[in-house]
Design a protein around this motif. Sequence first.
Motif, short mmCIF file in Angstrom:
data_model
loop_
_atom_site.label_atom_id
_atom_site.label_comp_id
_atom_site.label_asym_id
_atom_site.label_seq_id
_atom_site.Cartn_x
_atom_site.Cartn_y
_atom_site.Cartn_z
N LEU A 170 0.83 -1.21 0.00
CA LEU A 170 0.00 0.00 0.00
C LEU A 170 0.86 1.26 0.00
CD1 LEU A 170 -2.69 -1.12 2.60
CD2 LEU A 170 -3.10 -0.66 0.19
N LYS A 171 1.88 1.25 0.85
CA LYS A 171 2.77 2.42 0.94
C LYS A 171 3.50 2.66 -0.39
CE LYS A 171 5.74 5.40 2.87
NZ LYS A 171 5.41 6.81 3.07
N ASN A 172 3.96 1.58 -1.01
CA ASN A 172 4.66 1.73 -2.29
C ASN A 172 3.73 2.28 -3.36
OD1 ASN A 172 7.05 0.80 -1.23
ND2 ASN A 172 6.76 -1.32 -1.94
N LEU A 173 2.50 1.78 -3.36
CA LEU A 173 1.53 2.29 -4.33
C LEU A 173 1.27 3.78 -4.08
CD1 LEU A 173 -0.58 1.82 -6.60
CD2 LEU A 173 -2.23 1.27 -4.79
N PHE A 174 1.10 4.13 -2.82
CA PHE A 174 0.87 5.53 -2.43
C PHE A 174 1.99 6.43 -2.95
CE2 PHE A 174 1.23 8.81 1.04
CZ PHE A 174 0.01 9.43 0.85
N GLU A 175 3.24 5.99 -2.74
CA GLU A 175 4.39 6.79 -3.19
C GLU A 175 4.45 6.86 -4.71
OE1 GLU A 175 6.13 8.73 -1.34
OE2 GLU A 175 5.23 7.98 0.52
N LYS A 176 4.13 5.74 -5.36
CA LYS A 176 4.16 5.70 -6.81
C LYS A 176 3.11 6.65 -7.40
CE LYS A 176 4.16 2.40 -10.64
NZ LYS A 176 3.69 1.07 -11.08
N LEU A 177 1.92 6.61 -6.83
CA LEU A 177 0.84 7.47 -7.32
C LEU A 177 1.18 8.94 -7.11
CD1 LEU A 177 -2.28 5.45 -6.06
CD2 LEU A 177 -1.42 5.63 -8.41
N LYS A 178 1.83 9.22 -6.00
CA LYS A 178 2.25 10.59 -5.72
C LYS A 178 3.12 11.16 -6.84
CE LYS A 178 2.82 11.55 -0.83
NZ LYS A 178 3.81 11.58 0.26
N MET A 179 3.96 10.28 -7.41
CA MET A 179 4.89 10.71 -8.46
C MET A 179 4.22 10.80 -9.83
SD MET A 179 7.53 10.90 -6.58
CE MET A 179 8.85 11.16 -7.76
N GLN A 180 3.06 10.14 -9.93
CA GLN A 180 2.35 10.09 -11.21
C GLN A 180 1.70 11.44 -11.47
OE1 GLN A 180 0.25 6.29 -11.47
NE2 GLN A 180 -1.48 7.26 -12.45
N GLU A 181 1.52 11.79 -12.75
CA GLU A 181 0.78 13.01 -13.04
C GLU A 181 -0.70 12.75 -12.77
OE1 GLU A 181 0.22 16.04 -16.71
OE2 GLU A 181 2.11 14.91 -16.62
N LEU A 182 -1.28 13.57 -11.90
CA LEU A 182 -2.65 13.30 -11.46
C LEU A 182 -3.58 14.43 -11.89
CD1 LEU A 182 -1.66 12.18 -7.83
CD2 LEU A 182 -2.51 10.68 -9.65
N PRO A 183 -4.86 14.12 -12.12
CA PRO A 183 -5.83 15.16 -12.43
C PRO A 183 -5.94 16.14 -11.25
CG PRO A 183 -6.82 12.96 -12.66
CD PRO A 183 -5.47 12.77 -12.06
N SER A 184 -6.51 17.33 -11.51
CA SER A 184 -6.50 18.36 -10.47
C SER A 184 -7.40 18.00 -9.29
CB SER A 184 -6.92 19.71 -11.06
OG SER A 184 -8.24 19.59 -11.54
N ASN A 185 -8.32 17.07 -9.48
CA ASN A 185 -9.17 16.67 -8.34
C ASN A 185 -8.64 15.44 -7.60
OD1 ASN A 185 -9.73 15.01 -10.49
ND2 ASN A 185 -11.95 15.26 -10.43
N VAL A 186 -7.38 15.14 -7.84
CA VAL A 186 -6.74 14.02 -7.13
C VAL A 186 -5.47 14.52 -6.47
CG1 VAL A 186 -5.70 11.73 -7.34
CG2 VAL A 186 -7.62 12.35 -8.82
#
Length: 221
Positions: A170-186
Motif C-alpha cells: 500500500l505504501k509503495n503504491l501511495f508513493e508511486k501514485l504521488k509521483m504520477q501526473e494526477l488530475p487536479s481533483n486528485v
Amino acid sequence: MIIKNNLELILKTIPNGCKLIAVSKTHSAEKIAEAYHAGQRLFGENKVQELVAKYEILPKDIEWHVIGHLQSNKVKYIAPFVNLIHSVDSFKLLQEIDKQGIKNQRIISCLLQIHVAQEETKFGFAPQEAEDLLSNPILATLKATRIKGIMGMASFTDNSEQIRNEFRILKNLFEKLKMQELPSNVSMEELSMGMSNDYELALEEGSNMIRVGSAIFGNRN
Ligand SMILES: *Cc1c(COP(=O)(O)O)cnc(C)c1O
C-alpha cells in the motif's frame, strides 16, 4: 473513563500528523459522546443508517468518516455531511458520489480502497486498477469529488510479516501514485491503514491515518 484512557494511550504512540479515526460502529451514541468529551473529533462508521442516526443526535463538529463498503443508492443520505469516504471501490460509486456532491453543492473527499489482503471477500481495487483509474482522463469530468489518497486492510492473520508486506504494498503504491501526473481533483495525501490489531505495524510502514475501534471502545457484540 476507560474510553478516555484508551484514547490517551493510543494518541501517545502515534506520530504527529497521523490522524486517529475512532471506529464507533455498533457502539452507542453515549460511548461516542464519551470519546468526544475526551477530545476525539474523528469517527468512522460502516453502516449508512447507523451513521445518519448518530450524526443527527451528536455534536455537529464531529468529522464523520465512512469506512465500510458503500452502496451507490445510499450515498444520498450521507452526502450532505460526510467528511471522508475511505471505501470507494468502483468508478460507478465515484460517479454517484459526484452526482450527490453536485446536488449538495459540496466537494466530497474520498479514498480509493485497495485490495491487498488474501481474503477474497475484501472489496477494493487491485493496485494496477487504481493506477489505471487515476490515469484515466474520465476522472477529470468529476466536478464535486476529490480523491485524497488510498485505504487498505491487511489480511486477518497473526503472521506479522505478511501484514507488514501488505502494508508495504500500500505504501509503495501511495508513493508511486504521488509521483504520477494526477488530475487536479486528485491528490495523494492520506494513507489510511491500520486497525486495533495492526496499527503499530501500519505506522512503522508509513500510515498517516489509522482506523481503530475495539482498542478504544472495547469488543463489538
Ligand atoms: C471495523 C473496522 C475497523 C476497526 O476495527 P478494530 O479491529 O475494531 O479496530 C477499521 N477499518 C475498517 C474498514 C473496519 O471495518
